[in-house]
Design a protein around this motif. Structure first.
Motif, PDB file in Angstrom:
ATOM      1  N   ASN A 261     115.867  99.447 126.646  1.00 11.80           N
ATOM      2  CA  ASN A 261     115.422  98.869 127.907  1.00 11.80           C
ATOM      3  C   ASN A 261     113.920  98.954 128.119  1.00 11.80           C
ATOM      4  OD1 ASN A 261     118.004  98.106 128.589  1.00 11.80           O
ATOM      5  ND2 ASN A 261     118.387  99.856 129.925  1.00 11.80           N
ATOM      6  N   GLY A 267     118.209 103.838 128.100  1.00 15.92           N
ATOM      7  CA  GLY A 267     119.391 103.082 127.692  1.00 15.92           C
ATOM      8  C   GLY A 267     119.035 101.785 127.007  1.00 15.92           C
ATOM      9  N   THR A 300     123.504  99.526 129.342  1.00 13.61           N
ATOM     10  CA  THR A 300     123.179 100.280 130.548  1.00 13.61           C
ATOM     11  C   THR A 300     123.052  99.315 131.721  1.00 13.61           C
ATOM     12  OG1 THR A 300     121.928 101.853 129.196  1.00 13.61           O
ATOM     13  CG2 THR A 300     121.557 101.906 131.571  1.00 13.61           C
ATOM     14  N   SER A 301     123.645  99.677 132.840  1.00 13.94           N
ATOM     15  CA  SER A 301     123.586  98.804 134.016  1.00 13.94           C
ATOM     16  C   SER A 301     122.151  98.700 134.522  1.00 13.94           C
ATOM     17  CB  SER A 301     124.475  99.347 135.128  1.00 13.94           C
ATOM     18  OG  SER A 301     125.817  99.448 134.705  1.00 13.94           O
ATOM     19  N   TYR A 319     117.757 103.783 136.414  1.00 13.10           N
ATOM     20  CA  TYR A 319     118.553 104.997 136.408  1.00 13.10           C
ATOM     21  C   TYR A 319     117.792 106.118 135.711  1.00 13.10           C
ATOM     22  CZ  TYR A 319     122.424 102.215 138.133  1.00 13.10           C
ATOM     23  OH  TYR A 319     123.220 101.419 138.916  1.00 13.10           O
ATOM     24  N   TYR A 331     121.712 107.773 133.708  1.00 11.74           N
ATOM     25  CA  TYR A 331     121.955 106.452 133.112  1.00 11.74           C
ATOM     26  C   TYR A 331     123.244 106.373 132.306  1.00 11.74           C
ATOM     27  CZ  TYR A 331     120.470 107.724 128.319  1.00 11.74           C
ATOM     28  OH  TYR A 331     120.383 108.248 127.063  1.00 11.74           O
ATOM     29  N   LYS A 332     123.676 107.478 131.690  1.00 13.60           N
ATOM     30  CA  LYS A 332     124.891 107.417 130.885  1.00 13.60           C
ATOM     31  C   LYS A 332     126.147 107.270 131.742  1.00 13.60           C
ATOM     32  CE  LYS A 332     123.308 109.772 126.707  1.00 13.60           C
ATOM     33  NZ  LYS A 332     123.552 110.891 125.758  1.00 13.60           N
ATOM     34  N   ASN A 334     126.257 105.090 134.145  1.00 11.01           N
ATOM     35  CA  ASN A 334     126.179 103.734 134.687  1.00 11.01           C
ATOM     36  C   ASN A 334     126.076 102.735 133.542  1.00 11.01           C
ATOM     37  OD1 ASN A 334     125.739 104.205 137.816  1.00 11.01           O
ATOM     38  ND2 ASN A 334     124.487 105.729 136.738  1.00 11.01           N
ATOM     39  N   GLN A 335     127.218 102.260 133.114  1.00 10.52           N
ATOM     40  CA  GLN A 335     127.312 101.405 131.939  1.00 10.52           C
ATOM     41  C   GLN A 335     128.196 100.189 132.235  1.00 10.52           C
ATOM     42  OE1 GLN A 335     125.927 102.189 128.739  1.00 10.52           O
ATOM     43  NE2 GLN A 335     124.899 103.916 129.726  1.00 10.52           N
TER      44      GLN A 335
END
Length: 738
Positions: A261, A267, A300-301, A319, A331-332, A334-335
Motif C-alpha cells: 500500500n 498491508g 487490506t481494507s 489502519y 491493519y491485519k 481489517n481485510q
C-alpha cells in the motif's frame, strides 16, 4: 492523480522522444507505476481467414449482442502476438459501431498497450461521458465510475453473454473476471442496455466485454511486470492450437499479482487468478465455448476518512501498522477477501438458414470473508435485542473485548439466457427469448477474540447460550424471469432500419434474519416491470449514419441490507433498518450521428434520461466498528440531459490521436423526504454529475516501439444533496511506453 504543468511538460517530451528512439520488438504494456520486464510468445503471424468461435458479437439493430460468425481477413496488415493490428482509429479507442444508440469501445489495439493490472472498468476511462476512479494506484480493489450522472451499480456488466456483476448489490468486481492479457474487447453503451440483455439494474447503460479467442496454433505467452509499491505481476498462457481435426482449441492461463500500500499505510494486495477458454466449431455458424475463471484475492481494507480526517491526514489516513491491546484499527484485523469461481458456456446453433438459436448457461460463486476489528462489551452487550452476561473470552480492556468481526458471505448464482433470431423475410427478422436466474446468499457474521499478545483472532468464534454471537444471520433468495420479443424491419434498400421490442422483467426476493429479536424476521420483494424499446437508423451514405431511439429500464432495490435489520453487540436496537424501496425506472431518448471513414471516425449524440425513484447509496460504518454497510436512499426523480462526442484518426505516420467529451446537466426533480421533513433539493445538481468531462489520447506505434499518453479532465462534482459541498475539478494523466 493530480497533474501539474511540469508533469504535463515531461509527459509531452517523453512522447515526442519516441520518434528518436530505436528499440527492440514490440510487446505488451508496462505497468503504469513501473516498467515491463519481459514478454515472449510463440504466435502465428500467418494471415488467415478465421471465424470468431461464437463470441464474435455482431450487434443487431436493437443493439443486441447475439452470437454470430465474424470473418476476419488479414492482408497487408500484420497481427502481433498480443492481438494488436493497429487498424482501429484512435489507437484502439474508436472501433466501428452500427447500433442505433450511443456506443463506444476499446479493442486489443488499446488493451494490449495498457498496464497489466488494467481491468474492464479502468480500460474505458477515456470514452465519452465515462468517469473512472480507483481506490488504489493499480485499479484492483474497486470499480467506481459515473456515466451520465449514474454510477457502476446502475450499469449492466456483460461478460461473454452472462451478467457477472453481483446480482444483489450490483458491484461489478471486474478485476476478478479476467486478466487483461485475455481480454478481447470492451464496449460501453451509454444510457441504454440491450433489449435481450439479462439485467434488472441497467438504468444507466451497459458494459460488454469478451475474452480473447484461442489461437489456431499451439504456443505460449508470458508477461512479467514490476513497478512502484513493490508491484509485480507474473502471467503465463498456454494455447493448445487446433486439436487434430476435432474443431476444438483452447488456452489456460495463470497469473499472480501483488503490491504494497505504500503511502496509503501498511498491508497490500495478493491475487491469484486462472482463466481458460475452449471452443468447438462446426458447420455453418455452430459453436460451443467453455469459459472458466478462478480468482483468489486478499487485500487490506481502505480506511474511509471524514472530511476533517482527510484535511488532517490526507492519504496517510490508514489502519495502524503495529498492534496494541484494544486497538481495533490494527491493519491485519481489517481485510477484504474476494474469491470467485465462474463458468460460462455460450452456445450458438444454426437450426435453419433463417433460424439461429443462442443459449448461454452460466454459474458464479462469490464468497468472502470480509474482516474488521471491533471492540464489543465484555459483559452486558447485546445479541440482537437480547442482553448477554459475561463472555469470559479475550482480554478485556476498559470493559471491552477486542475482536475480529468476520463476515464470511457466500453467494451462488446459476442462470441461462436463451434467444432466437427468425428471419421471416429478406427484410424482416423476429427475435425472442427468455432469461432465468436463481441466486442464494448466506451471511452469518461472527466475532473472534483477540488477546493481549495479538493472537487468537483466527480461532474459535464467540458464542452466547450455545449460539454464535452475530449481528446478522441472513439467508436471501432471488429468482429472476424475463421475456422479450422484438421485430426488425429494413426498408429503402436496407438504408432504413426500424426496430421495436418489448421486455417484461419479473424479480422475486425473499430474506430472513435469524438474529434474536429481528423484526421483521422475514421480508419479501416482488417486482414486475414492462420495458418497451424503439429505434430507427438511416444510412445517409455507406459511411454516415443517423439514429434515434427510446428505451426503458429499471433497477430493483440494491443490497441485502435493504431487506434485513443489522444488529451490533454495542447497541440494544438494530443499527440499520430495512426499507420499503420502489424500483428505479428510467426512460431515455437519444438522437445521434456517426461517420466511419477511411481516415477518421466521428460520433455525436444528444440524450435525455428521466428517472423515477432514483436510488443513491449512502455508505457508512456500523457504529463503533470498522465494518461498512451500504444503505440505498430514494432521492425521487432525476433528469439528465447533455451531449457527448468522440473523434479518432486512423494511424497517420504511426500516430493515432483521439478526443472525447461530454456536457451534462443532471438535476434532482423533487424535494428530499428525510422522514421528519423535506430538504429543498428540487432543481439542485445531482451528486457525482460533473458538468464537463473530456479526454485526449495519443498513441504511437511503429511496429518496433510504442507509447501512449492520455489526459482526462473532470469538472467539479457536488457531494451533497444541497450542493453545499463539492469536489474541485481535477486532471489526471497516464503514459505508457515500450
Amino acid at each position: 492523480m493530480r497533474l501539474s504543468l511540469r508533469q504535463l511538460s515531461v509527459s509531452c517530451v517523453a512522447l515526442t522522444g519516441l520518434l528518436a528512439t530505436s528499440a527492440h520488438a514490440q510487446s505488451a504494456p508496462a505497468s503504469s507505476s513501473g516498467s515491463q520486464i519481459k514478454k515472449v510468445s510463440k504466435p502465428s503471424a500467418q494471415a488467415r481467414k478465421k471465424s470468431s468461435s461464437g463470441n464474435g458479437l455482431s450487434s443487431s439493430v436493437l443493439g443486441q449482442y447475439t452470437g454470430g460468425t465474424e470473418e476476419i481477413s488479414v492482408t497487408s496488415h500484420s497481427v502481433s502476438s498480443n492481438g494488436v493490428t493497429n487498424r482501429t482509429p484512435g489507437g484502439g479507442l474508436m472501433p466501428h459501431q452500427t447500433a442505433p444508440r450511443s456506443q463506444s469501445g476499446v479493442t486489443r489495439d488499446f488493451i494490449a498497450k495498457q498496464a497489466p493490472s488494467s481491468n474492464i472498468t479502468s480500460l474505458v476511462a477515456d470514452l465519452p461521458g465515462v468517469t473512472v476512479t480507483s481506490q488504489d494506484p493499480f485499479g484492483m480493489t474497486g470499480d467506481h465510475l459515473q456515466v451520465r450522472g449514474l454510477n457502476e451499480t446502475q450499469m449492466g456488466y456483460l461478460f461473454e453473454g452472462a451478467p457477472l456483476a453481483d446480482p444483489i448489490n450490483y458491484a461489478p468486481y471486474t478485476s476478478t473476471l479476467v486478466d487483461s492479457e485475455n481480454l478481447g474487447s470492451v464496449t460501453v453503451s451509454q444510457g441504454a442496455p440491450d433489449l435481450n440483455a439479462p439485467f434488472y439494474n441497467a438504468v444507466g447503460g451497459q458494459i460488454t466485454a469478451t475474452a480473447l479467442n484461442p489461437s489456431h496454433r499451439a504456443g505460449g505467452f508470458v508477461d512479467l511486470g514490476g513497478g512502484s509499491y513493490s508491484y509485480n505481476k507474473e502471467f503465463i498462457r498456454l494455447d493448445t492450437g487446433d486439436i487434430g481435426n476435432s474443431g476444438v482449441r483452447g488456452y489456460v492461463s495463470f497469473s499472480h499479482t501483488g503490491y504494497d500500500n505504500g503511502a496509503r499505510g501498511p498491508g497490500g494486495l495478493l491475487r491469484y487468478h486462472v482463466d481458460s477458454k475452449f471452443v468447438k466449431e462446426w458447420g455453418d455458424g455452430n459453436s460451443i465455448s467453455a469459459i472458466f475463471s478462478y480468482n483468489k484475492q486478499s487485500a487490506t481494507s481502505w480506511r474511509s476518512p471524514t472530511k476533517a480526517q482527510w484535511d488532517q491526514y490526507g492519504v496517510g489516513f490508514s489502519y495502524d501498522k503495529h498492534f496494541a491491546p484494544g486497538e481495533s484499527t490494527y491493519y491485519k484485523l481489517n481485510q477484504q477477501n474476494l474469491n470467485q469461481q465462474l463458468v460460462v458456456l455460450p452456445m450458438h446453433f444454426t437450426l435453419a438458414d433463417n433460424l439461429h438459436l443462442h443459449v448461454s448457461p452460466y454459474y458464479v460463486h462469490q464468497f468472502g470473508p470480509s474482516l474488521g476489528g471491533e471492540n464489543i462489551p465484555a459483559s452486558g452487550g447485546y445479541f440482537g435485542t437480547q442482553q448477554y452476561g459475561d463472555l469470559n473470552v479475550g482480554t478485556p480492556v476498559n470493559g471491552s473485548i477486542l475482536t475480529s468481526s468476520r463476515d464470511p458471505w457466500n453467494q451462488k448464482t446459476g442462470g441461462v439466457n436463451v434467444s432466437a433470431d427468425w428471419r421471416l423475410s429478406k427484410s424482416n427478422t423476429l427475435s425472442f427469448g427468455w432469461w432465468y436466474a436463481y441466486t442464494t446468499h448466506e451471511e452469518l457474521s461472527d466475532f473472534r477474540p483477540v488477546y493481549a499478545d495479538g493472537s487468537g483472532w483466527s480461532g474459535d468464534v464467540i458464542r452466547v447460550g450455545g449460539k454464535i454471537l452475530t449481528g446478522y444471520d441472513l439467508n436471501f433468495m432471488q429468482q429472476v424471469n424475463t421475456l422479450f420479443i422484438a421485430d426488425t424491419q429494413k426498408l429503402l434498400n436496407d438504408k432504413l432500419t426500424l426496430s421495436a421490442g418489448f421486455r417484461v422483467a419479473m424479480v422475486s426476493r425473499q430474506g430472513t434474519n435469524l438474529v434474536p429479536g429481528a423484526d421483521p424476521y422475514k421480508m419479501q420483494g416482488n417486482y414486475f416491470e414492462p420495458l418497451p424499446q424503439f429505434s430507427a437508423s438511416y444510412m445517409i451514405t455507406p459511411k454516415d449514419q443517423i439514429y434515434i431511439n427510446g428505451t426503458t429500464s429499471f433497477r430493483a432495490p440494491e443490497s441485502v441490507e435493504a431487506y434485513s435489520q443489522i444488529f451490533d453487540p454495542n447497541s440494544a436496537h438494530a443499527t440499520m433498518q430495512p426499507q420499503s424501496l420502489k424500483p428505479e425506472y428510467s426512460i431515455s431518448e437519444e438522437i445521434g450521428y456517426r461517420h466511419q471513414g477511411k481516415f477518421y471516425n466521428f460520433s455525436m449524440s444528444l440524450f435525455n434520461i428521466n428517472l423515477t425513484n432514483h436510488q443513491v447509496t449512502s455508505t457508512g460504518y456500523i457504529p463503533n466498528t470498522n465494518m461498512m454497510v451500504a444503505s440505498p436512499i430514494n432521492i425521487g426523480g432525476q433528469t439528465s440531459r447533455g451531449v457527448q462526442a468522440e473523434f479518432g484518426l486512423a494511424r497517420w505516420h504511426h500516430f493515432s490521436p483521439y478526443l472525447s467529451g461530454q456536457f451534462l446537466h443532471s438535476t434532482f426533480d423533487n424535494n428530499f423526504n428525510t422522514g421528519s421533513g423535506y430538504l429543498p433539493t428540487a432543481g439542485k445538481i445531482a451528486v457525482q454529475a460533473p458538468k464537463f468531462t473530456g479526454a485526449i489520447g495519443l498513441s504511437y506505434d511503429d511496429g518496433r516501439f510504442f507509447g501512449n499518453f492520455d489526459l482526462r479532465y473532470v469538472d467539479t462534482q457536488y457531494t451533497t444533496f444541497m450542493n453545499d459541498e463539492k469536489m474541485p475539478a481535477y486532471v489526471t494523466s497516464t503514459r505508457k511506453s515500450h
